[in-house]
Scaffold this active site. Structure first.
Site, PDB file in Angstrom:
ATOM      1  N   LYS A 103       0.828  -0.861   0.075  1.00  0.00           N
ATOM      2  CA  LYS A 103       0.118   0.214  -0.513  1.00  0.00           C
ATOM      3  C   LYS A 103       1.374   0.979  -0.050  1.00  0.00           C
ATOM      4  O   LYS A 103       1.858   1.305   0.536  1.00  0.00           O
ATOM      5  CB  LYS A 103      -0.705   0.048   1.295  1.00  0.00           C
ATOM      6  N   GLN A 124       7.240   3.839   3.827  1.00  0.00           N
ATOM      7  CA  GLN A 124       5.986   3.785   4.343  1.00  0.00           C
ATOM      8  C   GLN A 124       5.325   2.074   4.693  1.00  0.00           C
ATOM      9  O   GLN A 124       4.718   2.096   5.057  1.00  0.00           O
ATOM     10  CB  GLN A 124       5.434   2.896   2.484  1.00  0.00           C
ATOM     11  N   LYS A 127       5.184   3.522   8.110  1.00  0.00           N
ATOM     12  CA  LYS A 127       4.062   3.705   8.347  1.00  0.00           C
ATOM     13  C   LYS A 127       3.200   3.376   8.626  1.00  0.00           C
ATOM     14  O   LYS A 127       1.680   3.624   9.112  1.00  0.00           O
ATOM     15  CB  LYS A 127       4.079   5.430   6.999  1.00  0.00           C
ATOM     16  N   LYS A 139       5.336   2.488  -2.881  1.00  0.00           N
ATOM     17  CA  LYS A 139       4.981   3.035  -3.591  1.00  0.00           C
ATOM     18  C   LYS A 139       5.413   2.718  -4.876  1.00  0.00           C
ATOM     19  O   LYS A 139       5.974   2.336  -5.993  1.00  0.00           O
ATOM     20  CB  LYS A 139       6.691   3.981  -2.331  1.00  0.00           C
ATOM     21  N   GLY A 178      -3.111   8.281  -4.399  1.00  0.00           N
ATOM     22  CA  GLY A 178      -2.307   9.391  -5.186  1.00  0.00           C
ATOM     23  C   GLY A 178      -0.832   9.909  -4.114  1.00  0.00           C
ATOM     24  O   GLY A 178      -0.792   8.734  -2.982  1.00  0.00           O
ATOM     25  N   ASP A 179      -0.395  10.996  -4.641  1.00  0.00           N
ATOM     26  CA  ASP A 179       0.815  11.923  -3.947  1.00  0.00           C
ATOM     27  C   ASP A 179       0.409  13.156  -4.921  1.00  0.00           C
ATOM     28  O   ASP A 179      -0.352  13.357  -5.765  1.00  0.00           O
ATOM     29  CB  ASP A 179       1.929  10.669  -4.056  1.00  0.00           C
ATOM     30  N   ASN A 254      -3.102  19.436  -1.047  1.00  0.00           N
ATOM     31  CA  ASN A 254      -4.056  18.667   0.225  1.00  0.00           C
ATOM     32  C   ASN A 254      -3.712  18.561   1.360  1.00  0.00           C
ATOM     33  O   ASN A 254      -4.491  18.543   1.725  1.00  0.00           O
ATOM     34  CB  ASN A 254      -3.532  17.662  -1.259  1.00  0.00           C
ATOM     35  N   SER A 391      -6.825   5.723   3.823  1.00  0.00           N
ATOM     36  CA  SER A 391      -6.597   5.069   2.424  1.00  0.00           C
ATOM     37  C   SER A 391      -7.391   3.813   2.955  1.00  0.00           C
ATOM     38  O   SER A 391      -8.436   2.905   2.058  1.00  0.00           O
ATOM     39  CB  SER A 391      -5.621   4.595   1.928  1.00  0.00           C
TER      40      SER A 391
END
Length: 459
Positions: A103, A124, A127, A139, A178-179, A254, A391
């Site tokens: 993810k 990630q 996290k 990623k 998204g990123d 964002n 997410s």
């Protein structure tokens, strides 16, 4: 042998192990400096864990966890509006699946390369573990730049990108989001192409979708809101609060917009924000409606803010934003935006807390400045985990074929950020660095992944 001698010997063994593995990382990834930086920051903070619990050394978890399970690189050809063929490079790193399907977001930006994607994917892992959700770390992205492109060009690029990526993803395999450079528009184009290629409506394959076809309420706000929720936890432990505080937020995407929104709701005065060209300082407080209109509706540069607010000032360049005196700094733009000198300036100007909305926005030298001066520091993998947390909640809603209300999702987000803070704080105390949330977050996240890896054997 005295207790002190035993502890020193254990620390020596742990330090040697960490240093040896890091030397291997540097040799194998010689020119991937962002990846090396991320690895170094995490490795050093794990030494107290290895000294106390040598089981992780025996299983050689570090050397295993630092190597991606799969690294995918591919060509992305597309046709621009003039009929010219353009070629970009696509990436997806599937780093660790011990806790669940991979993810992590997709980033479309000219700076994207293998090193950037690997640093983001490595961060990630931990996290995602901190969120308590069943998701692994990954990623991806491309060196494609959406800025200045028409909707048709972005659609054609996304379709080409997904025509390769679809082979490697799925709701129970790898779930991108998204990123930077990838919002609801790009996710929509990517999902449409995936649906066409697979011949099935698999809503859980991508997150960050529009609400009309499986997206979650609060996903857009999640990273910014979560950042402020986490920061509020830090502040409360020291008898501080957002209410009445002066805040500087870098960026205007964002994360930044919704960090500003929630900070203002908590009573803060946000006086500055930025984009890649420069920053604005508004002594009256940033007018969020203007920023939203410029960035979310009209897609304009932040310098145009001063056309509507004559007391505001615009400055070219981004680093100067950290010279503005503030109580709380929220770097939400990009990696390594705060260096040692900027950190020293923040401290000299009286900053009380720094919490990271972007991924790795502070250099290692800057982090040392925070810690050495007693500044409250919220590391990215803990402070900005709200986005991936929601997410994961979107994935749950997709699996159950239902949607939760704004309040339901927001309450879950607040609880997740509270849990992340508590887990990080408790680990910092248990392993001898009370209050050091960088050490605490790294250890808490690492332990969850490492224990799963040990349980699943050498694979």
């Amino acid at each position: 042998m005295s207790t002190t001698s035993i502890i020193n010997d254990e620390l020596k063994v742990a330090t040697e192990y960490v240093n040896n593995v890091f030397e291997t990382v540097k040799k194998r990834n010689a020119y991937e400096f962002e990846f090396q930086q991320a690895v170094k920051e995490i490795f050093d903070s794990l030494i107290p864990l290895f000294a106390k619990e040598p089981l992780y050394i025996q299983h050689n978890i570090l050397e295993r966890i630092v190597e991606p399970e799969k690294m995918i690189t591919f060509r992305v050809p597309w046709v621009d509006d003039q009929g010219n063929v353009q070629v970009n490079r696509g990436f997806r790193v599937q780093f660790n699946s011990a806790l669940g399907p991979y993810k992590g977001g997709l980033r479309f930006h000219p700076s994207v390369n293998g090193s950037i994607i690997k640093f983001l994917g490595f961060e990630q892992i931990f996290k995602n573990a901190l969120t308590g959700q069943p998701i692994g770390g990954g990623k991806g992205g491309s060196d494609f730049d959406p800025k200045g492109k028409s909707d048709a060009e972005i659609m054609r690029f996304c379709q080409s990108f997904m025509s390769e990526l679809y082979r490697y993803i799925g709701p129970d395999v790898d779930v991108p989001a998204g990123d930077i450079g990838v919002g609801a528009r790009e996710i929509g184009f990517l999902f449409g192409q995936y649906k066409k290629l697979r011949g099935a409506f698999e809503a859980g394959v991508l997150t960050g979708k529009s609400l009309g076809f499986g997206g979650s309420i609060v996903r857009k706000e999640a990273t910014g809101y979560g950042l402020v929720y986490f920061t509020q936890e830090m502040l409360r432990d020291k008898g501080l609060d957002f209410n009445g505080a002066t805040v500087v937020v870098s960026g205007s995407g964002n994360v930044s917009i919704y960090a500003i929104e929630k900070a203002q709701q908590f009573g803060a005065k946000v006086v500055a924000c930025s984009d890649s060209n420069g920053y604005v300082y508004d002594p009256d407080g940033i007018n969020l409606d203007t920023v939203k209109r410029l960035k979310e509706v009209e897609c304009k540069r932040i310098k145009e803010y001063v056309d509507f607010h004559p007391n505001a000032e615009y400055y070219d360049g981004c680093t100067g934003i950290w010279s503005i005196p503030c109580d709380i700094a929220l770097p939400c733009a990009t990696q390594n935006e705060i260096d040692e000198e900027s950190a020293k300036t923040l401290v000299a100007n009286g900053v009380k807390a720094v919490a990271e909305g972007a991924n790795m926005p502070s250099t290692i030298e800057a982090i040392n400045v925070y810690l050495n001066n007693g500044i409250l520091y919220g590391p990215a993998k803990a402070a900005n985990a709200g986005g991936v947390a929601v997410s994961a909640l979107e994935m749950s809603q997709n699996s159950m074929r239902l949607s939760w209300t704004f309040d339901e999702v927001d309450q879950k987000l607040q609880q997740i950020m509270h849990n992340i803070y508590q887990a990080s704080m408790e680990a910092s105390v248990e392993y001898g660095h009370p209050g050091n949330l960088m050490v605490g977050a790294n250890i808490a996240g690492f332990k969850k992944v490492a224990e799963a890896m040990i349980s699943q054997g050498v694979i």
